[in-house]
Design a protein around this motif. Structure first.
Motif, PDB file in Angstrom:
ATOM      1  N   LYS A 226       0.825  -1.207   0.000  1.00 51.43           N
ATOM      2  CA  LYS A 226       0.000   0.000   0.000  1.00 51.43           C
ATOM      3  C   LYS A 226       0.861   1.261   0.000  1.00 51.43           C
ATOM      4  CE  LYS A 226      -0.602  -0.187   5.045  1.00 51.43           C
ATOM      5  NZ  LYS A 226      -1.611  -0.264   6.144  1.00 51.43           N
ATOM      6  N   TYR A 227       2.066   1.174   0.595  1.00 55.43           N
ATOM      7  CA  TYR A 227       2.964   2.332   0.562  1.00 55.43           C
ATOM      8  C   TYR A 227       3.702   2.421  -0.764  1.00 55.43           C
ATOM      9  CZ  TYR A 227       2.181   2.212   5.609  1.00 55.43           C
ATOM     10  OH  TYR A 227       1.605   2.196   6.852  1.00 55.43           O
ATOM     11  N   ILE A 228       3.940   1.282  -1.383  1.00 51.04           N
ATOM     12  CA  ILE A 228       4.650   1.278  -2.666  1.00 51.04           C
ATOM     13  C   ILE A 228       3.767   1.855  -3.776  1.00 51.04           C
ATOM     14  CG2 ILE A 228       5.674  -0.197  -4.438  1.00 51.04           C
ATOM     15  CD1 ILE A 228       7.433   0.071  -2.003  1.00 51.04           C
ATOM     16  N   PHE A 229       2.490   1.433  -3.789  1.00 47.92           N
ATOM     17  CA  PHE A 229       1.583   1.863  -4.868  1.00 47.92           C
ATOM     18  C   PHE A 229       0.701   3.042  -4.465  1.00 47.92           C
ATOM     19  CE2 PHE A 229       2.458  -2.612  -5.811  1.00 47.92           C
ATOM     20  CZ  PHE A 229       2.887  -2.509  -7.122  1.00 47.92           C
ATOM     21  N   GLY A 230       0.751   3.426  -3.216  1.00 54.93           N
ATOM     22  CA  GLY A 230      -0.064   4.560  -2.793  1.00 54.93           C
ATOM     23  C   GLY A 230      -1.548   4.270  -2.784  1.00 54.93           C
ATOM     24  N   VAL A 231      -1.948   3.047  -2.419  1.00 55.59           N
ATOM     25  CA  VAL A 231      -3.358   2.671  -2.374  1.00 55.59           C
ATOM     26  C   VAL A 231      -3.744   2.396  -0.922  1.00 55.59           C
ATOM     27  CG1 VAL A 231      -3.377   1.755  -4.718  1.00 55.59           C
ATOM     28  CG2 VAL A 231      -2.783   0.242  -2.808  1.00 55.59           C
ATOM     29  N   LEU A 242      -3.691 -12.907   4.348  1.00 52.24           N
ATOM     30  CA  LEU A 242      -2.695 -12.520   3.347  1.00 52.24           C
ATOM     31  C   LEU A 242      -3.283 -12.616   1.947  1.00 52.24           C
ATOM     32  CD1 LEU A 242       0.355 -11.849   2.817  1.00 52.24           C
ATOM     33  CD2 LEU A 242       0.664 -14.295   2.484  1.00 52.24           C
ATOM     34  N   VAL A 243      -4.030 -13.663   1.683  1.00 54.03           N
ATOM     35  CA  VAL A 243      -4.634 -13.839   0.367  1.00 54.03           C
ATOM     36  C   VAL A 243      -5.661 -12.745   0.095  1.00 54.03           C
ATOM     37  CG1 VAL A 243      -5.949 -15.412  -1.100  1.00 54.03           C
ATOM     38  CG2 VAL A 243      -4.226 -16.324   0.479  1.00 54.03           C
ATOM     39  N   TYR A 244      -6.506 -12.475   1.095  1.00 54.25           N
ATOM     40  CA  TYR A 244      -7.521 -11.443   0.915  1.00 54.25           C
ATOM     41  C   TYR A 244      -6.890 -10.075   0.691  1.00 54.25           C
ATOM     42  CZ  TYR A 244     -10.709 -15.008   2.748  1.00 54.25           C
ATOM     43  OH  TYR A 244     -11.436 -16.152   2.942  1.00 54.25           O
ATOM     44  N   THR A 245      -5.833  -9.765   1.444  1.00 51.36           N
ATOM     45  CA  THR A 245      -5.168  -8.456   1.279  1.00 51.36           C
ATOM     46  C   THR A 245      -4.528  -8.344  -0.091  1.00 51.36           C
ATOM     47  OG1 THR A 245      -4.701  -8.407   3.662  1.00 51.36           O
ATOM     48  CG2 THR A 245      -3.440  -6.918   2.261  1.00 51.36           C
ATOM     49  N   LEU A 252      -6.989  -2.833  -6.574  1.00 52.30           N
ATOM     50  CA  LEU A 252      -6.788  -1.382  -6.491  1.00 52.30           C
ATOM     51  C   LEU A 252      -5.631  -0.886  -7.347  1.00 52.30           C
ATOM     52  CD1 LEU A 252      -7.275  -0.848  -2.638  1.00 52.30           C
ATOM     53  CD2 LEU A 252      -8.902  -0.296  -4.457  1.00 52.30           C
ATOM     54  N   LEU A 253      -4.953  -1.777  -8.056  1.00 50.68           N
ATOM     55  CA  LEU A 253      -3.819  -1.341  -8.876  1.00 50.68           C
ATOM     56  C   LEU A 253      -4.181  -0.300  -9.933  1.00 50.68           C
ATOM     57  CD1 LEU A 253      -1.761  -4.635  -9.391  1.00 50.68           C
ATOM     58  CD2 LEU A 253      -1.271  -2.686  -7.895  1.00 50.68           C
ATOM     59  N   PRO A 254      -5.370  -0.345 -10.526  1.00 57.17           N
ATOM     60  CA  PRO A 254      -5.714   0.744 -11.472  1.00 57.17           C
ATOM     61  C   PRO A 254      -5.731   2.117 -10.822  1.00 57.17           C
ATOM     62  CG  PRO A 254      -7.145  -1.148 -11.822  1.00 57.17           C
ATOM     63  CD  PRO A 254      -6.374  -1.422 -10.564  1.00 57.17           C
ATOM     64  N   ASN A 255      -5.876   2.154  -9.485  1.00 54.50           N
ATOM     65  CA  ASN A 255      -5.891   3.434  -8.773  1.00 54.50           C
ATOM     66  C   ASN A 255      -4.533   3.787  -8.180  1.00 54.50           C
ATOM     67  OD1 ASN A 255      -8.686   3.516  -9.270  1.00 54.50           O
ATOM     68  ND2 ASN A 255      -9.117   2.360  -7.377  1.00 54.50           N
ATOM     69  N   THR A 256      -3.478   3.201  -8.731  1.00 52.86           N
ATOM     70  CA  THR A 256      -2.134   3.459  -8.197  1.00 52.86           C
ATOM     71  C   THR A 256      -1.793   4.935  -8.279  1.00 52.86           C
ATOM     72  OG1 THR A 256      -1.400   1.247  -8.848  1.00 52.86           O
ATOM     73  CG2 THR A 256       0.299   2.909  -8.478  1.00 52.86           C
TER      74      THR A 256
END
Length: 805
Positions: A226-231, A242-245, A252-256
């Motif tokens: 979440k800190y790497i991609f800003g999501v 872990l799987v769910y996260t 949420l990657l399209p909202n990076t």
């Protein structure tokens, strides 16, 4: 002196030492010397002497041992350089790992300070660096986010809930949760150390620990995405979190946030390149280049001058208070909710620390006290928890830096703590503009070493399939069940593998190495020779309830004797023999009757024998057809020679008493009586006992039956690998002795430890048929005894290995 034998070209002359002789020799010692009274032992335990008091104080406070001997001239400069290098590493790692624990970065700096100071006084390792560690940080983060989720701290806007989180309240509560968990874990470690439970770390094998840290690294990576991609993904807890996260982050990657991703990428590229250069130049550099510190300083300066937070909405560390916070009592009400996590943190932290400590101690030639290390780590956590620190242990990367830069003693840890203290007091506010993406990139790059542990799969595949299964199960359970449940499942499975290994050990038949007293496995050593007539059987594991049946079956298989079938066959042959003898008995009785009838005819009058009348009377009694007339008829029966008269009725056992009288008057003087006549009695009046067969059967020799032939006369059970024996195994051993004695094979035990012999005595193993003379101190003693007593006929065939002189 016992028998003399030649083993190969060497002549061996020695006593045959059995267990009974060893016990007799031991009893010659004074009992009072080996068994002091309870009063003497109590006095010795309570006696306080100056040397004992000194040893007790020094062992509890090791700094009193090495600090007075500390040489500033020899150790001062190496410890100072090493401490500065480690202190510089503490700064970025402390702030970065705080993000893993879901705490503000300043608390990572606190965690790098107080525990290191406490360990300075109580620790025994000279090279480990106590402070933040990625695995423990992510474990703490799972606790803090479970008990203090973002959803519980949404701000109120009138009557509606907004999506804005009250970060201040959330972080304060998370700090309380982390402190309570840390204090409780520290108390658990101290208690375990005081009760000498330091060996608990041995249950965490190296494959288990490496697999666990590898899976924990995966948790750390997912937590930093979440800190790497800003999501802003949702926070999940429990199994499969872990799987769910990861699924949520991918959605949420399209909202990076692109500026954040750029900062992360640039930071990781710079860190990786600088670390590779650092590794290349390390032989030529006195101290490693502080890559992480350079990255943090450069990123802070760029972020501050470019206003990355205001212009590009890049998330930064935020306010870092200067100065030290006062100690606070942890929230005791949280102990019940975090006790499981605290125990997991205590065990994992200790396992990592003691493994590193013992590695460096072995390399540099000093000793690390396992129990004292547990106490030192527990006090570091317990005291640190009062100053808002979270759980600590030794860091592999910092410990390697401390050792490689020349650190000699715990003074290096004190120097690094001073660097952290100066940063907290004066330099902390300077890092307020540091982007969190840079800290996440530092975590990513520092986890590179843990990801290299995936190569363990290939190594373990070649060396040990069992350890490979432990590694895979630990890794999988930690990924799926989270860190706390994963650890419990991993330890449980590792212990089960121990049971499986002891339940299915290796069984072998031993042979003698010519010229020696050594006995090795015949199948794996070509030079050994089997002792004729003797089977030496050994199990690679102790015999207990889980493998007792397998032990018996393996003995039958290795000896080549299907003893169950042999005994069944013997029983059948004995029954046939008994039936043949009974038929012969009946034929003899019939022949005797015919002879008596013939004699009666020649004598000219009827003669009635006692057993005939007894048999008729008994048959009538059994049928229930005896009448008063019958009794009068039998009582008054006259044959001119004998009157036969029953005096007592028949008992349930078939016994009765008969009186036979001379002449025709029942009142005349009795000549005698016959009692206890039974079905198998064959003695008759007027006939000799030599005319009948004996009722007692001779034992049938299995060898005489002609179905099996074998050349084994003795079996030696090598129990040198057994460190205990339970009641199930004792019963199995009894069965072995009894079954093989049925086929005339002697069984002996060799190499039993004193504790095993004591357990055999308590289990009523020894008896008249199984005496202590069946025990021998070694296999060789048992072999010499067997050859001396039953191996005379086989010695000429074994001249090349064992010959009696």
């Amino acid at each position: 002196m016992g028998p003399t034998h030649r083993l190969g070209k060497y002549r061996v002359e020695r006593d045959v030492l059995d267990e009974l002789r060893l016990e007799e020799a031991a009893q010659r010692k004074s009992y009072s010397d080996t068994h002091p009274s309870l009063n003497e032992r109590l006095k010795d335990a309570l006696r306080c002497t100056v040397p004992r008091l000194k040893r007790s104080v020094v062992s509890s406070l090791p700094v009193l041992y090495w600090l007075p001997k500390y040489s500033v001239w020899d150790y001062g400069m190496p410890d100072l350089i090493s401490g500065i290098s480690v202190g510089i590493m503490h700064l970025p790692q402390g702030m970065a790992y705080s993000l893993l624990a879901s705490l503000p970065p300043v608390f990572g700096l606190y965690t790098s300070l107080y525990p290191a100071l406490v360990y300075f006084f109580f620790g025994t390792s000279r090279h480990i660096s106590i402070g933040t560690f990625a695995v423990l940080s992510i474990m703490v983060g799972s606790v803090t986010e479970r008990l203090a989720p973002d959803m519980a701290f949404l701000k109120m806007n009138g009557t509606n809930l907004t999506t804005e989180v009250d970060v201040t309240a959330r972080d304060l509560y998370r700090v309380q949760v982390a402190a309570a968990t840390t204090v409780l874990g520290g108390v658990i470690q101290v208690v375990l150390g005081l009760v000498k439970f330091g060996f608990v770390g041995t249950y965490l094998s190296e494959p288990l620990v490496r697999a666990y840290t590898t899976a924990a690294a995966a948790h750390a990576v997912v937590a930093q995405l979440k800190y790497i991609f800003g999501v802003s993904p949702m926070r999940f807890s429990g199994p499969l979190s872990l799987v769910y996260t990861l699924v949520d982050v991918c959605s949420l990657l399209p909202n990076t946030h692109l500026p954040t991703l750029v900062v992360s990428t640039v930071s990781m590229v710079f860190l990786i390149a600088a670390k590779e250069l650092n590794s290349f130049l390390s032989p030529k550099l006195p101290v490693p280049i502080p890559v992480e510190l350079i990255t943090i300083v450069a990123a802070t300066l760029i972020s501050s001058y470019a206003s990355l937070n205001n212009n590009y909405t890049i998330s930064v560390v935020g306010e870092i208070p200067s100065g030290l916070s006062p100690p606070k009592i942890p929230d005791v009400s949280l102990f019940g909710e975090v006790i499981g996590d605290a125990f997991a943190l205590a065990i994992v932290g200790y396992a990592i620390s003691i493994s590193l400590g013992k590695t460096f101690a072995l390399k540099h030639g000093y000793k690390v006290d396992s129990n004292q290390e547990l106490v030192a780590l527990g006090l570091s956590n317990a005291v640190g928890g009062f100053f808002q620190c979270y759980s600590v242990c030794s860091s592999m990367s910092r410990s390697l830096i401390q050792e490689s830069t020349g650190g000699k003693t715990q003074m290096a840890g004190m120097a690094s703590a001073v660097i952290v203290l100066v940063t907290i007091l004066k330099l902390g506010p300077l890092f307020q503009e540091l982007p969190k993406a840079v800290l996440a990139a530092i975590v990513f790059v520092n986890l590179k070493g843990m990801f290299k542990q995936y190569s363990d799969i290939v190594k373990l595949w070649r060396s040990s399939k069992t350890d490979l299964v432990v590694w895979l199960v630990t890794w999988m359970s930690t990924l799926l069940f989270n860190l706390d449940l994963g650890l419990a499942a991993s330890i449980t499975f590792a212990l089960l593998t121990v049971i499986f290994r002891t339940q299915m050990p290796t069984y072998s038949v031993l042979g003698n190495i010519p010229g020696t007293e050594l006995y090795m496995d015949i199948e794996t050593h070509k030079e050994v020779r089997e002792v004729p007539g003797i089977t030496i059987f050994r199990s690679s594991a102790t015999v207990y309830f889980a493998n007792a049946d397998l032990y018996l079956e393996a003995l039958k298989e290795k000896s080549g004797l299907d003893i169950s079938k042999m005994i069944i066959y013997k029983r059948r042959q004995e029954a046939k023999q008994k039936r043949r003898e009974r038929r012969a008995e009946r034929r003899a009785r019939r022949q005797a009757k015919r002879e008596r009838r013939a004699a009666k005819k020649l004598a000219g009058g009827p003669v009635f024998s006692v057993e005939e009348e007894a048999g008729r009377w008994r048959d009538a009694c059994m049928d229930g057809s005896v009448t008063q007339e019958d009794q009068q008829a039998w009582s008054g029966r006259e044959n001119g020679t004998v009157f036969v008269m029953p005096l007592t009725p028949q008992t349930p056992e078939g016994h009765s008493r008969w009186e036979y009288l001379k002449g025709g008057d029942p009142d005349s003087t009795s000549l005698g009586s016959v009692s206890g006549l039974q079905d198998e009695d064959t003695t008759t009046l007027g006939s000799s006992s030599e005319d009948t067969l004996s009722r007692d059967l001779e034992r049938v020799s299995l060898g005489s039956l002609g179905k099996w032939t074998w050349d084994i006369h003795s079996i030696i059970l090598d129990l040198s690998t057994a460190n205990f024996i339970d009641t199930v195994a004792i019963k199995t051993m009894k069965n072995i002795f009894q079954d093989f004695s049925e086929i005339d094979i002697d069984v002996y035990m060799a190499g039993c430890q004193a504790s095993v012999v004591e357990q055999l005595e308590l289990g009523d193993f020894f008896s008249e048929s199984i005496s202590k003379r069946r025990l021998f101190a070694s296999v060789h003693d048992a072999v010499l005894y067997c050859l001396d007593h039953r191996g005379a006929s086989l010695i000429p065939r074994y001249e090349s290995s064992v010959v009696r002189l």
